[in-house]
Design a protein around this motif. Structure first.
Motif, mmCIF file in Angstrom:
data_model
loop_
_atom_site.group_PDB
_atom_site.id
_atom_site.type_symbol
_atom_site.label_atom_id
_atom_site.label_comp_id
_atom_site.label_asym_id
_atom_site.label_seq_id
_atom_site.Cartn_x
_atom_site.Cartn_y
_atom_site.Cartn_z
ATOM 1 N N GLY A 21 10.170 -12.325 7.460
ATOM 2 C CA GLY A 21 8.808 -12.789 7.209
ATOM 3 C C GLY A 21 8.306 -13.652 8.351
ATOM 4 N N HIS A 22 9.184 -14.484 8.877
ATOM 5 C CA HIS A 22 8.838 -15.383 9.979
ATOM 6 C C HIS A 22 8.423 -14.588 11.212
ATOM 7 N N PRO A 48 1.487 -14.953 -4.462
ATOM 8 C CA PRO A 48 2.613 -15.278 -3.592
ATOM 9 C C PRO A 48 2.162 -15.886 -2.260
ATOM 10 N N LEU A 49 3.051 -16.702 -1.695
ATOM 11 C CA LEU A 49 2.808 -17.173 -0.339
ATOM 12 C C LEU A 49 3.033 -16.005 0.610
ATOM 13 N N PRO A 50 2.330 -15.971 1.728
ATOM 14 C CA PRO A 50 2.525 -14.856 2.662
ATOM 15 C C PRO A 50 3.874 -14.941 3.379
ATOM 16 N N TRP A 96 -3.400 -16.361 2.881
ATOM 17 C CA TRP A 96 -3.337 -17.636 2.152
ATOM 18 C C TRP A 96 -4.501 -17.721 1.173
ATOM 19 N N ASP A 97 -4.168 -17.679 -0.134
ATOM 20 C CA ASP A 97 -5.186 -17.722 -1.183
ATOM 21 C C ASP A 97 -5.378 -19.188 -1.597
ATOM 22 N N ARG A 149 -8.697 -8.010 2.362
ATOM 23 C CA ARG A 149 -7.622 -7.007 2.281
ATOM 24 C C ARG A 149 -6.269 -7.700 2.132
ATOM 25 N N SER A 150 -6.075 -8.805 2.856
ATOM 26 C CA SER A 150 -4.769 -9.496 2.798
ATOM 27 C C SER A 150 -4.483 -10.029 1.400
#
Ligand code: COA
Ligand code: AMP
Length: 618
Positions: A251-252, A442-444, A417-418, A10-11
């Motif tokens: 985001g952090h 994209p980075l998470p 994280w892909d 899902r992420s």
């Protein structure tokens, strides 16, 4: 499908829905309507990170709960701060910074040992929307000067000294020397006077921390954009110029808050201890921000795994403070194992409350894994991340579903994280085949959006090698079960006792020696510290020097220019360095030789005998 697979999928497939939900764990002044836009997360949200880490818990009834335990075997002090006390100290310190003219967007450099004021200073900056840049205390004046010139702080927060087990390290003379070297002039330096070695203050520039805070009125939280920077943390790249990793506020906060429950399985009210230093990313994320964002109790430990006073130090802290989750570096466990191989010191303490031991900073070697796992009888979990990412890329996410452990692997990619393993042509490597570990964009949330004042270097260092991917700089492979194995850096970054260092920076120092014509520094395996730097130097024609003297001088130069953490002690004088015919030093081949990997001399090599000389010296 397993619980982990479902959350992970899902992420990756619906990142906006996924992180939009996770964002509800954070209190916003203005909730973000847009989760992701043009590479940035929560672009129209507004919040304050300090509010989420401190004020929020006081407002929701955790005021009396311990927020921070300062345990300092080097001074014999143990001190607890409740959330209410932490709020009072942080607000007053923020008031002091306000009095010194610090406003949102200003930078503040923090050069401090592991004392509560370091944490309070960081949170006070966050409270004002000011951007802190913490510099690790083991760096020399020159490294501090470089960071001061780049970050251009309005104020520097520091202390009179740090305390190492064998000596007191006066910080103030290092700060004074750095400010002499630096072109930038901060308006003020605020110095925490420690009784072990009080410092002389410079009239008109330096203030006594205790006095300045006493006179200040508490300051409130300033609302900032989610995309505004929270901090800059300089880290070693492949050259001598450090990279200023930027962390944003929104985001952090979302990623770290989410990670506490899902990666670490930690609940509010529990004691969480990251045995690191606030000067490193682990300290930023998992001593300061994440445990506090999650309403846990965090431990700030001013000591070492061994020698303060014995190899039972970690077990004492775990038992006396009721630590549920411990996070440390493999090198620290190896140090304990070396002094106490049978684990006798661990038997002296009641460790029944400890549930997980998380490891990062370098690969958890299977020997150390088995030793710790047999000793403690709890899951020992390797997880992999970097200063740039701010939180784990691969881990056994025990808060979602504990997966079987494979020693030597940090398990599987963390949701968000892909992870892809790519060959030199950018094609994905089949399972079991080693390549460059990259992250598909994209980075998470929580990962670096850029490098401070250097968007071009950000793109060039991380995004240009494999378009559409972030280059981690690590090599490794995925196995048939999707487990990742991270085998080490594929660039000129090395890892010494969990400290990330640049061999390029050491080469710059060595090249300045009057008798050195050229040099190359590589990392070689070390049983205790993981890696140690080893220099190869070619002397200038006519330099008739004793190699032992050259080694001693170079070691002193690196210590003086970079700092004691570099642990540079070995320099070998050789007749020539292995190079291609176009003059490029074959560092990658040298690294392969040092690591005992199969290597093949490239066809472009100028003089194959130079490689034999390197192999003989190792
Ligand atoms: N301020 C000043 N000097 C410092 C310092 C600091 N904050 N931290 C380290 N140093 C100095 C040490 O005193 C030592 O000096 P020396 O050469 O005069 O002995 C030198 O830097 C190297 O220190 P260190 O890397 O700590 O090595 P060590 O031999 O003293 O201890 C370990 C070895 C393994 C016990 C120690 O490195 C350790 O605990 N490592 C874990 C690191 C870690 O947690 N990293 C975070 C990643 S998660
Ligand atoms: P730092 O930015 O100081 O956190 O260092 C990051 C680097 O440390 C990574 O790029 C890796 O090379 C190494 N590293 C950190 N954790 C691990 C791990 N669990 N396994 C393998 N390497 C690691």
């Amino acid at each position: 499908m397993s619980a982990y697979d479902a959350v992970y999928q899902r992420s990756i497939v619906e990142p906006e829905a996924f992180w939009g939900e996770a964002a509800q764990g954070v209190e916003w002044d203005v909730a973000p309507a847009t989760v992701f836009d043009d590479g940035r997360w929560f672009v129209d949200g507004r919040l304050n990170t300090c509010h989420n880490a401190v004020d929020r818990h006081v407002a929701t009834g955790r005021g009396e709960q311990t927020a921070l335990i300062y345990d300092s075997p080097v001074t014999g002090v143990v001190r607890r701060y409740s959330y209410a006390e932490l709020l009072e100290s942080v607000a007053r310190t923020a008031g002091m910074l306000c009095d010194l003219g610090v406003v949102a967007g200003d930078t503040v450099v923090i050069y401090m040992p592991m004392v509560p004021e370091a944490v309070i200073g960081m949170l006070a900056c966050a409270r004002l929307g000011a951007v802190h840049s913490v510099v690790f205390g083991g760096f020399a004046a020159n490294e501090l000067a470089v960071r001061i010139d780049h970050a251009r702080p309005k104020v520097v927060l520091s202390a009179s000294c740090g305390i190492e087990p064998t000596r007191i390290v006066p910080y103030k003379p290092l700060l004074d020397a750095a400010l002499e070297q630096a072109g930038h002039r901060p308006a003020r330096c605020v110095i925490l006077q420690r009784p072990e070695a009080p410092a002389d203050l410079v009239e008109g520039r330096d203030l006594d921390w205790a006095e300045a805070v006493r006179d200040a009125a508490p300051a409130g939280c300033v609302s900032v954009a989610a995309t505004d920077p929270l901090y800059i943390l300089y880290t070693s790249g492949t050259t001598g110029v450090p990279k200023g990793v930027v962390r944003d506020n929104g985001g952090h906060a979302v990623a770290l808050h989410w990670s506490m429950s899902h990666v670490y399985g930690a609940a509010p009210g529990e004691v969480y201890w990251a045995a690191s230093d606030v000067g490193w990313v682990v300290g930023h994320s998992y001593i300061v921000y994440a445990p506090l964002l999650a309403g846990c109790t965090t431990v700030l430990y001013e000591g070492k795994p061994v020698g303060t006073p014995d190899p039972g130090a970690f077990w004492r802290v775990v038992a006396t403070h009721g630590v549920r989750t411990l996070f440390t570096a493999p090198t620290a466990l190896r140090a304990i194992k070396k002094d106490d191989p049978s684990g006798n010191f661990a038997q002296k303490w009641d460790l029944s409350g400890l549930r997980y031991l998380f490891m990062a900073g370098e690969r958890l070697d299977p020997d150390t894994y088995h030793w710790a796992s047999d000793l403690l009888g709890i899951p020992v979990i390797d997880h992999w991340w970097q200063t740039e990412t701010g939180w784990p890329i691969a881990a056994n996410c025990v808060g979602i579903e504990p997966l079987p452990i494979k020693p030597g692997s940090p398990t599987r990619p963390v949701p968000g994280w892909d992870v892809r393993v790519l060959d030199p042509a950018g094609e994905e490597c089949p399972p079991g085949v080693e390549g460059a570990v990259a992250i598909r964009l994209p980075l998470p949330p929580g990962a670096l959006p850029t490098l401070y004042r250097d968007d071009a270097r950000f793109a060039e260092s991380y995004l240009s090698r494999y378009p559409g991917h972030y280059l981690t700089g690590d090599g490794g492979f995925l196995d048939d079960d999707g487990y990742l194995f991270v085998m080490g850096r594929i660039d000129d970054v090395i890892n010494v006792a969990g400290h990330r260092l640049s061999t390029g920076a050491m080469e710059e120092v060595i090249a300045a020696h009057p008798d050195v014509a050229e040099c190359a520094v590589i990392g070689v395996d070390d049983e205790l510290k993981g890696q140690l730097p080893l220099g190869f130097v070619v002397l200038k024609a006519g330099a008739d020097r004793d190699p032992a003297d050259v080694e001693r001088e170079l070691s002193a130069m690196v210590r003086d220019r970079i700092g004691p953490v570099a642990a540079f002690r070995r320099a070998v004088v050789v007749g020539r360095l292995p190079k291609t015919r176009s003059g490029k030093i074959l560092r990658a081949t040298m690294r392969d030789i040092a690591a005992g990997r199969d290597y093949r001399a490239p066809s472009t090599i100028e003089d194959p005998a130079a490689l034999t000389e390197i192999a003989d010296a190792l």
